[in-house]
Design a protein around this motif. Structure first.
Motif, short mmCIF file in Angstrom:
data_model
loop_
_atom_site.label_atom_id
_atom_site.label_comp_id
_atom_site.label_asym_id
_atom_site.label_seq_id
_atom_site.Cartn_x
_atom_site.Cartn_y
_atom_site.Cartn_z
N ASP A 186 0.80 -1.22 0.00
CA ASP A 186 0.00 0.00 0.00
C ASP A 186 0.84 1.28 0.00
O ASP A 186 0.31 2.39 0.12
N GLY A 187 2.16 1.12 -0.11
CA GLY A 187 3.04 2.28 -0.18
C GLY A 187 3.59 2.74 1.16
O GLY A 187 4.40 3.67 1.19
N THR A 188 3.17 2.10 2.25
CA THR A 188 3.71 2.45 3.55
C THR A 188 4.94 1.59 3.86
O THR A 188 5.24 0.63 3.14
N PHE A 189 5.62 1.94 4.94
CA PHE A 189 6.83 1.23 5.33
C PHE A 189 6.69 0.76 6.78
O PHE A 189 6.35 1.55 7.66
N ARG A 190 6.97 -0.50 7.00
CA ARG A 190 6.89 -1.09 8.34
C ARG A 190 8.29 -1.19 8.94
O ARG A 190 9.20 -1.73 8.33
N ALA A 191 8.44 -0.65 10.13
CA ALA A 191 9.72 -0.76 10.83
C ALA A 191 9.92 -2.18 11.32
O ALA A 191 9.06 -2.73 12.01
N LYS A 192 11.03 -2.78 10.97
CA LYS A 192 11.37 -4.11 11.45
C LYS A 192 12.16 -4.00 12.77
O LYS A 192 12.66 -2.92 13.09
N PRO A 193 12.26 -5.06 13.52
CA PRO A 193 13.03 -4.98 14.77
C PRO A 193 14.46 -4.47 14.56
O PRO A 193 15.01 -3.81 15.45
N ALA A 194 15.04 -4.73 13.40
CA ALA A 194 16.40 -4.27 13.13
C ALA A 194 16.50 -2.75 13.15
O ALA A 194 17.55 -2.19 13.50
N LEU A 195 15.42 -2.06 12.77
CA LEU A 195 15.47 -0.60 12.80
C LEU A 195 15.57 -0.10 14.23
O LEU A 195 16.34 0.83 14.53
N GLY A 196 14.83 -0.70 15.14
CA GLY A 196 14.94 -0.33 16.55
C GLY A 196 16.34 -0.58 17.08
O GLY A 196 16.88 0.22 17.85
N ALA A 197 16.94 -1.70 16.66
CA ALA A 197 18.31 -2.00 17.09
C ALA A 197 19.29 -0.98 16.53
O ALA A 197 20.20 -0.51 17.24
N PHE A 198 19.13 -0.62 15.27
CA PHE A 198 20.01 0.37 14.64
C PHE A 198 19.89 1.71 15.38
O PHE A 198 20.90 2.35 15.71
N ARG A 199 18.66 2.13 15.65
CA ARG A 199 18.44 3.40 16.34
C ARG A 199 19.09 3.40 17.72
O ARG A 199 19.75 4.38 18.11
N ALA A 200 18.96 2.31 18.43
CA ALA A 200 19.53 2.23 19.78
C ALA A 200 21.05 2.29 19.74
O ALA A 200 21.68 2.97 20.57
N VAL A 201 21.65 1.60 18.80
CA VAL A 201 23.10 1.61 18.67
C VAL A 201 23.60 3.01 18.32
O VAL A 201 24.56 3.52 18.91
#
Length: 364
Positions: free
Chosen positions: A342-357
């Motif tokens: 539908d054109g949206t983007f779902r954050a995967k758990p890896a994105l949260g890990a990247f942000r935290a790092v």
């Protein structure tokens, strides 16, 4: 699939390698913001994607640099005729959000490679590739025409250029063995970039699989000493500890051949979250989304702890967004986000890990 098989072989070969670098404590000072980069390709190439919105998400996650493919055959399909639009879109978006761009110059149009429709056949004349680099800098460099055409956008010139991608693999550089023809390409590229922008960084192409061996072979090629400002590597492996060993082996290959001060850029680092989404799976390469996040956290921790001694300047995750469905290519499941139908983007758990790092590193 050939590249994936080689990842497995590389992982197996490294299992008995010496212990990875693990200093007693992390580097006291955190890395610069540009250290954390991502590849911007795949779903983000579509004109329908709101790239500014995606860039805002990236900056919020700590992304400071993009690796952007600048394919010669697409940009200059005929001599002197340039189609800048798709690349302009990315460079302008990055500039609006204060993001650095690494320009990946690769592929060759038929008019430059002897008439082959295959863009991975390298150019017959390295001087023609050097001319393409001068055109890129004339568009995106400090005095580039893009900035004159868009005075409303903060000028953020492209100051780093990667010369081809994985030339040690026949999939991406048809002429093998690659050492002499790639050395000729690099020897033409370096002075061309420096003449057009003396302050630019020339990055020797990153290599994959048994990259350290091929790097050593390239640096030992006959002729004038190779000149470059940074070297790249793609440390693909099943385990973060083995990926770090690949980085160390590349560092040692540089040091032993007189390039001790040359920094390393990891222009592709990734794990695929294809497990449970596709068949067949590749041992030690594909994992679940939770496994992808865990390996990201572990790998960035290792890299940050060893950043100074490895002279590691930037790391680019491959990639920001993938479709995560309907493909047998593991890289199509490697994104930090999933592009939905539908054109949206779902954050995967890896994105949260990247942000935290990235956030933890920024607070040092």
């Amino acid at each position: 699939m050939l590249r994936l098989l080689a990842f497995v072989l590389a992982s197996a070969a490294l299992l008995f390698a010496p212990a990875a670098l693990t200093p007693a404590r992390a580097d006291a000072k955190g890395p610069p913001r540009a250290f954390f980069g991502v590849m911007v390709n795949g779903p983000l190439d579509a004109d329908t994607v709101d790239l500014d919105a995606r860039a805002a998400d990236m900056t919020a996650a700590g992304v400071g640099s993009w690796r952007v493919e600048m394919a010669w055959d697409a940009i200059e399909p005929a001599p002197g005729q340039f189609a800048w639009g798709a690349t302009d879109r990315k460079v302008l978006t990055a500039a609006r959000h204060g993001i650095d761009v690494l320009g990946l110059a690769l592929r060759a149009p038929a008019w430059a490679n002897g008439g082959s429709p295959d863009p991975f056949v390298p150019p017959r004349r390295p001087a023609a590739f050097a001319g393409y680099l001068r055109a890129l800098i004339g568009r995106y460099g400090p005095r580039g025409s893009l900035w004159a055409e868009h005075p409303e956008v903060p000028r953020r010139a492209v100051r780093a250029w990667e010369i081809w991608n994985e030339p040690n693999l026949v999939d991406y550089f048809r002429t093998q063995p690659f050492q002499k023809p790639y050395a000729a390409l690099l020897r033409a590229a370096y002075p061309a970039v420096k003449a057009a922008d003396p302050g630019a960084t020339v990055l020797m192409a990153s290599m994959a699989n048994f990259s350290w061996r091929d790097l050593a072979r390239l640096l030992s090629v006959g002729g004038p000493r190779l000149r470059f400002d940074a070297a790249g590597a793609h440390p693909f492996s099943g385990r973060p500890s083995n990926a770090l060993k690949i980085v160390r082996l590349n560092r040692e290959a540089l040091d032993r051949r007189g390039y001790r001060r040359v920094p390393l850029w990891l222009t592709e680092l990734t794990w695929s979250s294809a497990k449970g989404k596709k068949q067949p799976l590749t041992q030690n390469w594909e994992t679940t989304e939770a496994g992808q996040a865990q390996r990201l956290r572990e790998m960035y921790g290792l890299l940050l702890r060893n950043r100074t001694r490895l002279r590691l300047a930037r790391v680019f995750w491959y990639t920001w967004a993938t479709v995560d469905a309907g493909s047998q290519n593991s890289f199509d499941y490697s994104g930090l986000t999933q592009a939905l139908p539908d054109g949206t983007f779902r954050a995967k758990p890896a994105l949260g890990a990247f942000r935290a790092v990235a956030r933890a590193a920024a607070t040092r």
